[in-house]
Design a protein around this motif. Structure first.
Motif: not given
Length: 622
Positions: A597-622
């Protein structure tokens, strides 16, 4: 680039319930001593009174504070344990962590080690290389003794992550100012030094608004620090913090993305290792039993996936027992060990009965060689015991390295161990009996016609020659060559009994009541007879030892090792594959279910984090 802070805020929310320590997110950590004005600085950034106040340490746990700029005309507080999210149109996007104030002396109900506890907590946050350190020190104290700066220097010796806030500018002694400090000439700090004016206790008591405080602060700065007024104050501090945090996030983002990707793969592998909840009990049980039986047999054959390199295991150890332990033990047995010349002579005499022997009786050889052959039984049975112990060790070896499916079900694991142990326990006495019979077979018939028993023919020829010569001597009288033998016999007859003096003339003695001497010098003929028996015993013993050394390992393999290998899976299925047992055997351990259960929750959080980070475009960084 203004979107980076809200993204980090979203990531903090994702990891809030599963533990944020796994990902070191960029954030600003506020550090300061008690009464340094730390709470006032935070409230001036927010624009509202929201932090608890009181004597001693009021803040006892870290407080994650998120400021979210919105266009709405209302202010919303969302309190959660050690987590506070504030929406306001009057704040800049920021993420701050408020920590307990540094203290030296315990007060009231505070623990004796309060200083160490607080410092350890602060260091755990500011040691994060992705954290910016907001060090708060009052202007009316010596910065050289600032505990906040001291802790910051421990983890950030170059000052690359540290911003210094000099609070309470209005409380300095008359005739003094903090100009040299604010210009960085006293203690240089890479990210800058910002001076602020805090609300006094009178302002708090009279409920002076944050807006009025900000106006009065700006007026004070214009009067006392006109050249630095535009680079000091709470509003400037808020803008500076927001800018620094955005740039810091930009620098940390590539490593953050890599870290999330790596952890996602690791937790996916861990989740797969725990398996899915059991749906088909019959299929799952058969799969686990088959896998265990296969691992057990492969460990014996040396084809297991997990091969140890630190010690011999399985079939390799069994081979070592056969050819090293057992083989060397047999080789170390002396064929004549425990057998004295007097024992041999006594056996010869007992085998002849009341008649004096003209040659060595064969029955004495059989009696003595059987006595020596029996000595081979104990190491043979010990060989069986050692192999049995190794087969037991293989159970634990397979349990440790077997499929995770088995480790999920402790009852099934224990049942499998019990079935295999019981099977081995049943085969042990059978194998012992067969090994015992091997020795009994050798004892049942002493084969003096064995093709390897070469010395027997020579000894028999020697004995036969004596049988032919003796009648000739009696018929034709003694020859010169036989005088030695006759003289020996006469000397034996005339010699007094060892240990006794010659009887006095006229005095009778009863030799039947006299104890037989323990040892004496053997005559030439007795010496010859003993040597003959010794040669025969040694020759025949070596033949039997060679046979036992070869047949015992074969017997153990057939009746114990191979039998268990061939019957293991069918025995496990027969004992465990029962409808009334399936449900009970396949109950997961509490630890496994919780970890999944703990690993599943962490994996879900990491997948959400990956999706959030993927929203960032290079244009956002500069």
């Amino acid at each position: 680039m203004e979107t980076l802070i809200p993204i980090i805020n979203r990531l903090q929310e994702v990891f809030l319930t599963v533990g944020a320590e796994i990902i070191q997110l960029p954030q600003i950590v506020v550090v300061g001593s008690q009464s340094s004005g730390k709470s006032s600085v935070l409230e001036s950034l927010v624009g509202r009174d929201f932090l608890p106040r009181g004597s001693g340490i009021v803040t006892r746990r870290p407080l994650v504070l998120q400021l979210v700029n919105i266009d709405l005309s209302y202010l919303q507080f969302i309190p959660e344990p050690i987590y506070l999210k504030i929406f306001s149109p009057h704040v800049l996007n920021l993420t701050l962590v408020d920590l307990p104030g540094i203290t030296k002396v315990p007060v009231g109900d505070q623990p004796e080690d309060i200083e160490a506890q607080v410092q350890e907590m602060i260091l755990s946050f500011i040691s994060n290389p992705n954290s910016l350190i907001l060090s708060v020190s009052p202007a009316n104290s010596d910065l050289a003794t600032s505990d906040a700066l001291k802790l910051a220097r421990e983890v950030d010796p170059d000052g690359r992550r540290t911003l210094l806030v000099v609070s309470k500018l209005d409380l300095m002694d008359a005739g003094t100012d903090a100009l040299e400090v604010l210009l960085g000439r006293v203690i240089p700090v890479r990210l800058g030094i910002v001076g602020v004016v805090n609300r006094s206790q009178h302002d708090i008591n009279t409920q002076k608004s944050i807006e009025d405080t900000a106006r009065d602060e700006q007026a004070f700065l214009q009067r006392h620090y006109p050249s630095l007024a535009s680079r000091c104050g709470s509003r400037y501090l808020a803008r500076t913090l927001s800018r620094l945090l955005m740039h810091h996030i930009r620098d940390c983002l590539p490593e953050l993305k890599r870290r999330v990707t790596v952890l996602s793969a690791q937790y996916q592998a861990r989740l797969s290792s725990y398996g899915q909840p059991v749906e088909d009990h019959s299929s799952t049980l058969l799969q686990i039993v088959t896998k265990f039986a296969s691992d057990y047999c492969n460990t014996i054959e040396g084809t297991a996936t997990h091969i140890q390199t630190s010690e011999l295991c399985g079939g390799a150890r069994i081979c070592y027992i056969f050819h090293e332990t057992f083989g060397r033990t047999l080789q170390s047995i002396d064929p004549l060990g425990g057998l004295t010349e007097l024992d041999i002579l006594t056996a010869i005499r007992n085998a002849t009965g009341p008649r004096p022997a003209l040659f060595v009786p064969e029955i004495s050889f059989e009696l003595l060689v059987k006595r020596q052959i029996k000595r081979l039984e104990e190491p043979s049975l010990r060989c069986v015991e050692l192999v049995h112990e190794e087969l037991q060790r293989i159970i634990q070896h397979c349990s440790s390295y077997s499929t995770q499916e088995l480790l999920r079900f402790p009852k099934l694991h224990d049942s499998i161990v019990e079935v295999v142990t019981s099977l081995l326990r049943k085969r042990l006495p059978i194998t012992n009996d067969m090994v015992h019979n091997l020795v009994q077979i050798e004892l049942a018939y002493i084969n003096t016609k064995h093709p390897d028993f070469t010395d027997a023919a020579q000894v028999s020829a020697s004995v036969n020659s004596q049988q032919v010569i003796l009648p000739q001597l009696k018929a034709h009288g003694l020859q010169d060559g036989d005088k030695c033998w006759m003289n020996e016999k006469v000397a034996e007859e005339k010699a007094p009994v060892a240990g006794f003096s010659s009887p006095v003339k006229g005095q009778a003695i009863n030799l039947l009541d006299t104890a037989v001497p323990v040892s004496r010098k053997l005559s030439a003929r007795e010496q010859r007879d003993c040597e003959v028996i010794q040669r025969l015993i040694k020759c025949y013993f070596l033949i039997v030892r060679k046979s036992i050394q070869d047949s015992v390992p074969k017997t153990v393999m057939h009746f114990l090792v191979n039998f268990v290998k061939e019957r293991l899976q069918s025995e496990l299925v027969g004992q465990l594959y029962k409808q009334n047992l399936l449900q009970g055997l396949l109950i997961e351990s509490q630890d496994t279910a919780q970890q999944r259960s703990e690993v599943a929750q962490m994996l879900e959080a990491l997948q959400k984090a990956s999706n959030i980070i993927s929203e960032i475009r290079e244009t956002h960084l500069w």
